[in-house]
Scaffold this motif. Structure first.
Motif, mmCIF file in Angstrom:
data_model
loop_
_atom_site.group_PDB
_atom_site.id
_atom_site.type_symbol
_atom_site.label_atom_id
_atom_site.label_comp_id
_atom_site.label_asym_id
_atom_site.label_seq_id
_atom_site.Cartn_x
_atom_site.Cartn_y
_atom_site.Cartn_z
ATOM 1 N N GLY A 70 -9.477 -2.445 -46.444
ATOM 2 C CA GLY A 70 -10.074 -2.994 -47.301
ATOM 3 C C GLY A 70 -9.850 -2.266 -48.971
ATOM 4 N N ALA A 71 -9.674 -2.959 -49.968
ATOM 5 C CA ALA A 71 -9.271 -2.382 -51.412
ATOM 6 C C ALA A 71 -10.219 -3.119 -52.132
ATOM 7 C CB ALA A 71 -7.946 -2.479 -51.554
ATOM 8 N N GLY A 72 -11.559 -2.927 -51.940
ATOM 9 C CA GLY A 72 -12.733 -3.138 -52.785
ATOM 10 C C GLY A 72 -12.944 -1.478 -53.548
ATOM 11 N N ALA B 101 -15.074 0.578 -52.542
ATOM 12 C CA ALA B 101 -15.137 1.788 -51.459
ATOM 13 C C ALA B 101 -13.729 2.128 -51.062
ATOM 14 C CB ALA B 101 -15.875 1.251 -50.346
ATOM 15 N N GLY B 102 -12.799 1.206 -50.641
ATOM 16 C CA GLY B 102 -11.503 1.569 -50.258
ATOM 17 C C GLY B 102 -10.589 2.290 -51.382
ATOM 18 N N LEU B 103 -10.808 1.607 -52.606
ATOM 19 C CA LEU B 103 -10.006 2.340 -53.665
ATOM 20 C C LEU B 103 -10.553 3.722 -53.911
ATOM 21 C CD1 LEU B 103 -9.443 -0.782 -55.923
ATOM 22 C CD2 LEU B 103 -7.860 0.357 -54.692
ATOM 23 N N GLY C 217 -2.416 -8.641 -48.468
ATOM 24 C CA GLY C 217 -2.118 -9.887 -47.504
ATOM 25 C C GLY C 217 -1.736 -9.050 -46.004
ATOM 26 N N VAL C 218 -2.339 -8.131 -45.806
ATOM 27 C CA VAL C 218 -2.258 -7.613 -44.375
ATOM 28 C C VAL C 218 -3.566 -7.239 -43.963
ATOM 29 C CG1 VAL C 218 -1.393 -5.423 -43.369
ATOM 30 C CG2 VAL C 218 -0.205 -6.110 -45.487
ATOM 31 N N LEU C 219 -3.361 -7.766 -42.615
ATOM 32 C CA LEU C 219 -4.656 -7.772 -41.957
ATOM 33 C C LEU C 219 -4.750 -7.023 -40.583
ATOM 34 C CD1 LEU C 219 -7.308 -9.911 -41.903
ATOM 35 C CD2 LEU C 219 -5.937 -11.536 -40.454
ATOM 36 N N TRP D 233 -18.527 -17.642 -61.545
ATOM 37 C CA TRP D 233 -19.988 -17.894 -61.081
ATOM 38 C C TRP D 233 -19.994 -17.621 -59.300
ATOM 39 C CZ3 TRP D 233 -21.155 -21.734 -57.489
ATOM 40 C CH2 TRP D 233 -20.450 -22.818 -57.331
ATOM 41 N N THR D 234 -20.889 -17.504 -59.020
ATOM 42 C CA THR D 234 -21.301 -17.545 -57.700
ATOM 43 C C THR D 234 -22.769 -17.462 -56.888
ATOM 44 O OG1 THR D 234 -20.601 -16.094 -55.402
ATOM 45 C CG2 THR D 234 -22.013 -15.102 -57.359
ATOM 46 N N ALA D 235 -23.257 -17.504 -55.972
ATOM 47 C CA ALA D 235 -24.439 -17.788 -55.364
ATOM 48 C C ALA D 235 -24.626 -16.985 -54.185
ATOM 49 C CB ALA D 235 -24.713 -19.282 -55.011
ATOM 50 N N ALA E 41 -17.706 2.252 -44.736
ATOM 51 C CA ALA E 41 -18.453 2.603 -46.150
ATOM 52 C C ALA E 41 -18.328 1.209 -46.876
ATOM 53 C CB ALA E 41 -17.212 3.470 -46.777
ATOM 54 N N GLY E 42 -19.464 1.544 -47.664
ATOM 55 C CA GLY E 42 -19.685 0.270 -48.615
ATOM 56 C C GLY E 42 -20.527 -0.772 -47.992
ATOM 57 N N ASP E 43 -20.356 -1.822 -48.724
ATOM 58 C CA ASP E 43 -20.904 -3.043 -47.999
ATOM 59 C C ASP E 43 -20.520 -3.275 -46.608
ATOM 60 O OD1 ASP E 43 -21.679 -3.699 -50.497
ATOM 61 O OD2 ASP E 43 -20.823 -5.781 -50.661
HETATM 62 P P1 FAD Z 1 -15.993 -5.266 -51.215
HETATM 63 O O1 FAD Z 1 -15.651 -5.206 -52.805
HETATM 64 O O2 FAD Z 1 -16.295 -6.436 -50.637
HETATM 65 O O3 FAD Z 1 -14.351 -5.229 -50.576
HETATM 66 C C1 FAD Z 1 -13.982 -5.317 -49.367
HETATM 67 C C2 FAD Z 1 -12.539 -5.470 -49.470
HETATM 68 O O4 FAD Z 1 -12.025 -5.583 -47.966
HETATM 69 C C3 FAD Z 1 -12.146 -6.834 -50.101
HETATM 70 O O5 FAD Z 1 -10.973 -6.566 -50.977
HETATM 71 C C4 FAD Z 1 -11.635 -7.849 -48.905
HETATM 72 O O6 FAD Z 1 -10.528 -8.560 -49.539
HETATM 73 C C5 FAD Z 1 -10.936 -6.764 -47.893
HETATM 74 N N1 FAD Z 1 -11.464 -7.335 -46.453
HETATM 75 C C6 FAD Z 1 -12.316 -7.704 -45.797
HETATM 76 N N2 FAD Z 1 -12.091 -8.184 -44.567
HETATM 77 C C7 FAD Z 1 -10.696 -7.580 -44.276
HETATM 78 C C8 FAD Z 1 -10.125 -7.363 -43.321
HETATM 79 N N3 FAD Z 1 -10.493 -8.063 -42.049
HETATM 80 N N4 FAD Z 1 -8.875 -6.845 -43.372
HETATM 81 C C9 FAD Z 1 -8.346 -6.424 -44.480
HETATM 82 N N5 FAD Z 1 -9.159 -6.370 -45.716
HETATM 83 C C10 FAD Z 1 -10.367 -7.192 -45.422
HETATM 84 N N6 FAD Z 1 -22.747 -4.246 -57.268
HETATM 85 C C11 FAD Z 1 -23.027 -3.495 -58.508
HETATM 86 O O7 FAD Z 1 -22.976 -2.273 -58.214
HETATM 87 N N7 FAD Z 1 -23.558 -4.028 -59.469
HETATM 88 C C12 FAD Z 1 -23.746 -5.206 -59.793
HETATM 89 O O8 FAD Z 1 -23.922 -5.657 -60.761
HETATM 90 C C13 FAD Z 1 -23.261 -6.184 -58.520
HETATM 91 N N8 FAD Z 1 -23.040 -7.679 -58.894
HETATM 92 C C14 FAD Z 1 -22.663 -8.478 -57.676
HETATM 93 C C15 FAD Z 1 -22.552 -9.515 -58.058
HETATM 94 C C16 FAD Z 1 -22.440 -10.420 -57.044
HETATM 95 C C17 FAD Z 1 -22.213 -11.726 -57.448
HETATM 96 C C18 FAD Z 1 -21.450 -9.721 -55.720
HETATM 97 C C19 FAD Z 1 -21.282 -10.742 -54.818
HETATM 98 C C20 FAD Z 1 -21.542 -8.720 -55.456
HETATM 99 C C21 FAD Z 1 -22.208 -7.761 -56.647
HETATM 100 N N9 FAD Z 1 -22.216 -6.421 -56.257
HETATM 101 C C22 FAD Z 1 -22.523 -5.550 -57.432
HETATM 102 C C23 FAD Z 1 -21.884 -5.702 -55.167
HETATM 103 C C24 FAD Z 1 -20.554 -5.361 -54.973
HETATM 104 O O9 FAD Z 1 -19.744 -6.325 -55.445
HETATM 105 C C25 FAD Z 1 -20.153 -5.028 -53.696
HETATM 106 O O10 FAD Z 1 -21.357 -4.071 -53.432
HETATM 107 C C26 FAD Z 1 -19.001 -4.115 -53.772
HETATM 108 O O11 FAD Z 1 -18.063 -4.716 -54.153
HETATM 109 C C27 FAD Z 1 -18.721 -3.660 -52.515
HETATM 110 O O12 FAD Z 1 -17.408 -2.755 -52.522
HETATM 111 P P2 FAD Z 1 -16.961 -2.681 -50.985
HETATM 112 O O13 FAD Z 1 -15.533 -2.027 -51.343
HETATM 113 O O14 FAD Z 1 -17.569 -2.095 -50.096
HETATM 114 O O15 FAD Z 1 -16.733 -4.063 -50.414
#
Ligand code: FAD
Length: 655
Positions: free
Chosen positions: A15-17, A19-21, A137-139, A331-333, A353-355
């Motif tokens: 995961g490169a959100g 937390a991963g980065l 694109g790797v899972l 946009w999102t919901a 870590a993270g979400d």
């Molecule tokens: P993510 O950002 O979800 O990254 C997870 C990554 O893992 C993604 O790139 C995904 O493609 C990859 N992945 C998932 N499953 C797999 C798999 N099986 N194999 C390989 N890769 C995989 N936070 C704030 O701090 N402030 C805000 O204002 C805020 N607003 C938000 C608004 C919206 C509409 C949303 C949806 C979220 C918002 N958040 C906000 C929350 C924030 O986006 C998340 O908490 C944050 O992105 C979490 O980071 P993360 O790296 O844990 O997960």
């Protein structure tokens, strides 16, 4: 026949959100052999998280990223509260600073997650010398853990076997909503089923390329639907709520006067809305969709939500002011759910870590921040264990330190969401409504929590916090506020001057994220012969310690800050060599000794007073590589020195 290759790595990040980065950034700065994979074909380009809190900026600054973010972002200065007046129409009831003053050198800013990801990617490239890249694109398709190998952290042991599958471009592109042509984030929202299992199944049928990785450690940063979490059988505990929110990133056309301030708007009976002014004329609206309710299964029908349903809800809340737009960026919901993972790691080998371990509403701007900070807490620990420098048991502090933060976050979000989403009380007798004074107080209190600065890690191998130490610290540091040095909390920042050239520095900027601990010697008044003798004896112990000889400078950076007048003191004459070492090729080190004195152009930092340190006697502080204070003691060659050496003996490998 499918091709399958095999390779080894020390740390595999899924995961490169954010937390991963963040984790990959640590790997690059510590020089670790790591890989990072993401199932999506591209990073995100718009929308999603956008708030960066004070602590996150301090952290980004320690990697050298904050200045880019600071320049591009919109700065949040003011918060306005809008509530119904006696006539039921909304009016501004309060204007307060967005964040309290004087607790950090930064304040809250907003810039969309895609830009922040960009800055991380550039930094990873630079520090890894272009060797660490996000493999898109790797899972991961399977995870096997050799249970009997997990306890042995020696260098040649790879207990994890992960099979990776490479997806086609089409598979790696998330589906967008059919109800609008504008980019949406629904594929990551909790209102949509995750597609991981589906992708694995479809891609297996096609027999695409696979790869086997043997890894020492793995970190699941794969978001709220975490595949890694599911492999470990861990749960998120908590509840969804009935509150459905829509998010619009638009360039607004409006006569609402506070559109460029952060606003919380509670309407009398049409719900509430948060206004977040953004970069490039954009404004983000978080809007409660009161007309959309979850069904008996607890899920709302997302097909009923489009940008036009969201803007019409916003128009009702903001009336009698007008609000429309010509340009919508994203946009999102989502439906608010507040959950925390039962476990953050499996046998100190696989981490989450993270979400992947906490989900909550985005309104308090916490998700990206807390997710990055999870990884910030874990990255250096993994780095130093892989390098054989620290004892593997420090990895256990990841769960103890971060699970508590996640729990506090959920409690905070629970309180804040209820107050934010509730209908304003009509009067004191209206018990089901939300009292707006209570909302304001919760907002102001919550601000400190939201800043990320109040995180306070408990006693552990890494935080020498026991009753005696706490009593001692209470004597050394006197105040209670966030500007004071406190065990378990981040080292605060105040201005000090470089002894050699008089240049002012924010002291925290000297604590770079390079994987080193810091021994910070507050030398006190070095003009006093007694104090100078104490400093010299302490330094002699440091220079002659056989245990620390292996670690000093390479893993322990030594910084000194004294309180005598700068011009009355001489770097080479008054400070022992160990505090500013001599290198035959580079000469003396002029960047390790500082002073709390008046600067020529930027006033007086008054750092000793603000840090709560006695100006005569000083003290000794050890900070961890993530800037959290691990030890505080007196500056003396006996008890003080034993405390410092004892701290490192408890953390580093060796006798
Ligand atoms: P993510 O950002 O979800 O990254 C997870 C990554 O893992 C993604 O790139 C995904 O493609 C990859 N992945 C998932 N499953 C797999 C798999 N099986 N194999 C390989 N890769 C995989 N936070 C704030 O701090 N402030 C805000 O204002 C805020 N607003 C938000 C608004 C919206 C509409 C949303 C949806 C979220 C918002 N958040 C906000 C929350 C924030 O986006 C998340 O908490 C944050 O992105 C979490 O980071 P993360 O790296 O844990 O997960």
């Amino acid at each position: 026949k499918p091709e399958t290759s095999e390779s080894k790595c020390d740390v595999l990040i899924v995961g490169a959100g954010p937390a991963g980065l963040m984790l990959a950034t640590w790997m690059a700065h510590c020089g670790i052999n790591a890989r990072i994979v993401d199932k999506r074909g591209t990073k995100i380009f718009s929308g999603q998280a956008d708030g960066l809190q004070m602590r996150s900026l301090e952290v980004l600054d320690s990697f050298g990223i904050a200045d880019r973010v600071w320049k591009e972002a919109n700065h949040l200065i003011e918060m306005c509260m809008w509530n119904p007046g006696e006539d039921g129409k909304i009016r501004r009831s309060d204007r307060v600073p967005d964040m309290p003053d004087g607790i950090s050198r930064f304040y809250q800013i907003v810039l969309h997650q895609g830009r922040i990801e960009r800055f991380f990617l550039d930094n990873i490239k630079k520090y890894s010398k272009d060797t660490l890249h996000v493999e898109r694109g790797v899972l991961p398709e399977s995870l096997d853990i050799s249970e009997n190998l997990c306890g042995d952290h020696s260098a040649d042991n790879y207990p994890l076997t992960v099979k990776l599958r490479h997806l086609t471009d089409e598979e790696a592109t998330p589906a967008q909503s059919t109800s609008s042509t504008i980019q949406d984030g629904l594929f990551r929202s909790n209102m949509v089923e995750d597609d991981t299992d589906d992708l694995i199944r479809r891609s297996k049928e096609k027999q695409g390329t696979t790869e086997i990785i043997k890894a020492k450690y793995m970190v699941g940063c794969d978001g709220a639907h975490s595949w890694t979490r599911r492999q470990l059988g861990f749960q998120l505990e908590g509840e969804p709520t009935d509150f459905i929110w829509g998010v619009l990133d638009i360039i607004p056309i409006t006569d609402f006067p506070d559109i460029r301030s952060r606003c919380a708007i509670h309407s009398a009976s049409s719900g509430s809305m948060m206004v977040i002014p953004r970069e490039n004329k954009l404004v983000r609206l978080y809007i409660q969709l009161t007309e959309i309710k979850p069904d008996a299964s607890g899920r709302a029908d997302r097909s009923k939500i489009t940008p036009s349903t969201i803007i019409s809800a916003a128009q009702k809340i903001i009336a009698p002011y007008n609000l429309t737009y010509e340009y919508c960026d994203w946009w999102t919901a989502y439906q608010i759910g507040q959950r925390v993972g039962t476990n953050f790691d499996y046998k100190s080998r696989v981490f989450l870590a993270g979400d992947a371990v906490h989900t909550h509403s985005p309104k308090a701007g916490q998700g990206m921040n807390v997710s990055m900070q999870d990884a910030f807490n874990l990255g250096w620990k993994l780095g130093l264990v892989v390098k054989g420098i620290t004892q593997p048991s420090i990895l256990q502090t990841y769960q103890t330190e971060r699970r508590k933060v996640a729990q506090d976050l959920i409690d905070f979000d629970h309180r804040f969401s209820r107050l934010f989403s509730g209908r304003p009380a009509k009067d004191v007798l209206d018990e089901t409504g939300v009292n707006m004074t209570e909302f304001k107080e919760a907002f102001l209190k919550g601000n400190l929590f939201a800043s990320g600065l109040s995180v306070d890690y408990g006693a552990s191998q890494l935080v020498a916090k026991d009753k005696t130490a706490e009593a001692q610290v209470a004597q050394i540091t006197k105040n209670e506020d966030l500007s004071v040095i406190k065990l378990g909390m981040r080292f605060p920042s105040h201005q000090v001057l470089n002894q050699a050239d008089g240049r002012p520095w924010q002291f925290q900027t000297r604590l770079k994220s390079d994987g080193r601990f810091r021994l910070i010697i507050f030398a006190g008044n070095v003009l006093s012969p007694t104090q100078s003798a104490l400093l010299n004896s302490f330094a002699a112990k440091l220079a002659s310690s056989s245990f620390l000889a292996k670690y000093i400078y390479s893993t322990i950076d030594v910084l000194t800050c004294h309180s005598a007048p700068r011009t009355a003191v001489d770097l080479l004459r008054d400070f022992p060599e160990v505090l500013h070492p001599f290198d035959p090729k580079l000469g003396w080190d002029y960047e390790s000794v500082y002073v709390d004195d008046v600067s020529y152009h930027q006033g007086f930092g008054d750092a000793y007073v603000k840090y709560g340190v006695d100006k005569e006697k000083g003290c000794v502080v050890v900070t961890r590589p993530d800037q959290y204070v691990g030890y505080v003691g007196e500056l003396d060659p006996d008890k003080g020195w034993e405390g410092v050496e004892g701290y490192f003996k408890g953390v580093f490998v060796g006798k």
